[in-house]
Design a protein around this motif. Structure first.
Motif, mmCIF file in Angstrom:
data_model
loop_
_atom_site.group_PDB
_atom_site.id
_atom_site.type_symbol
_atom_site.label_atom_id
_atom_site.label_comp_id
_atom_site.label_asym_id
_atom_site.label_seq_id
_atom_site.Cartn_x
_atom_site.Cartn_y
_atom_site.Cartn_z
ATOM 1 N N SER A 1 0.815 -1.350 0.377
ATOM 2 C CA SER A 1 -0.429 -0.203 0.159
ATOM 3 C C SER A 1 0.827 1.417 -0.596
ATOM 4 O O SER A 1 2.098 1.125 0.459
ATOM 5 C CB SER A 1 -1.276 0.033 1.095
ATOM 6 O OG SER A 1 -1.939 -0.827 1.224
ATOM 7 N N VAL A 2 0.557 2.311 -1.047
ATOM 8 C CA VAL A 2 1.118 3.751 0.061
ATOM 9 C C VAL A 2 -0.348 4.239 0.244
ATOM 10 O O VAL A 2 -1.012 5.073 -0.482
ATOM 11 C CB VAL A 2 1.276 4.105 -1.949
ATOM 12 C CG1 VAL A 2 1.975 5.704 -1.613
ATOM 13 C CG2 VAL A 2 2.042 2.957 -2.863
ATOM 14 N N GLU B 1 -2.866 6.916 -0.490
ATOM 15 C CA GLU B 1 -2.835 7.175 -1.768
ATOM 16 C C GLU B 1 -3.403 5.639 -2.162
ATOM 17 O O GLU B 1 -4.417 6.085 -3.638
ATOM 18 C CB GLU B 1 -1.479 7.548 -3.186
ATOM 19 C CG GLU B 1 -0.779 8.612 -2.980
ATOM 20 C CD GLU B 1 0.077 8.314 -3.625
ATOM 21 O OE1 GLU B 1 0.358 7.776 -4.955
ATOM 22 O OE2 GLU B 1 1.499 9.660 -3.318
#
Length: 144
Positions: free
Chosen positions: A35-36, A39
């Motif tokens: 995951s970012v 975002e």
């Protein structure tokens, strides 16, 4: 070549990625380090992956328009559980995490038991026990 009959990833377009990430984390979905933050979020499930991405960014990526008014999209996601008590427990946990119960748990005409909840963006999730679809070791229903 044919299209492989597998669902690898379901991505939900959401209004607020951090808030939706917190909601799915509160449900107990394990967040992936891929995951970012802020975002895009990815969660491991017993089946395919679940992704969360900004609704407008997802629409732009797919070259489609967002509907003028948010609401039911004509799609529901489902979680099958081993028994009626599992349906009740999952719906209770979803409500504690911030879900809206769309349909309280109840018996079905097909001999099962189910209910629905909505996540913060209105995505509908069914929680069901189907006695005709036993679950395998991964919790996935086995069709006859």
């Amino acid at each position: 070549m044919t299209v492989p009959p597998v669902i690898s990833l379901v991505t939900l377009g959401v209004a607020d990625v951090p808030a939706s990430t917190a909601f799915y984390s509160a449900l107990g979905f394990p967040l992936s380090p891929a995951s970012v933050a802020g975002e895009v979020s990815f969660f491991r499930t017993g089946g395919g992956l679940l992704g969360l991405y900004g609704a407008q960014e997802l629409a732009d990526d797919a070259c489609v328009s967002l509907p003028a008014q948010p609401g039911f999209s004509g799609v529901s996601l489902a979680i099958n559980v081993a028994d009626r008590a599992g349906v009740d427990a999952a719906l209770d946990a979803a409500e504690v995490a911030g879900a809206v119960i769309l349909k309280p748990a109840q018996a079905t005409p097909w001999g099962g038991y189910h209910g629905y909840f909505a996540d913060p963006d209105g995505h509908a999730w069914e929680v069901a026990h189907n006695p005709g679809w036993p679950l395998d070791g991964n919790g996935l229903p086995q069709l006859p």
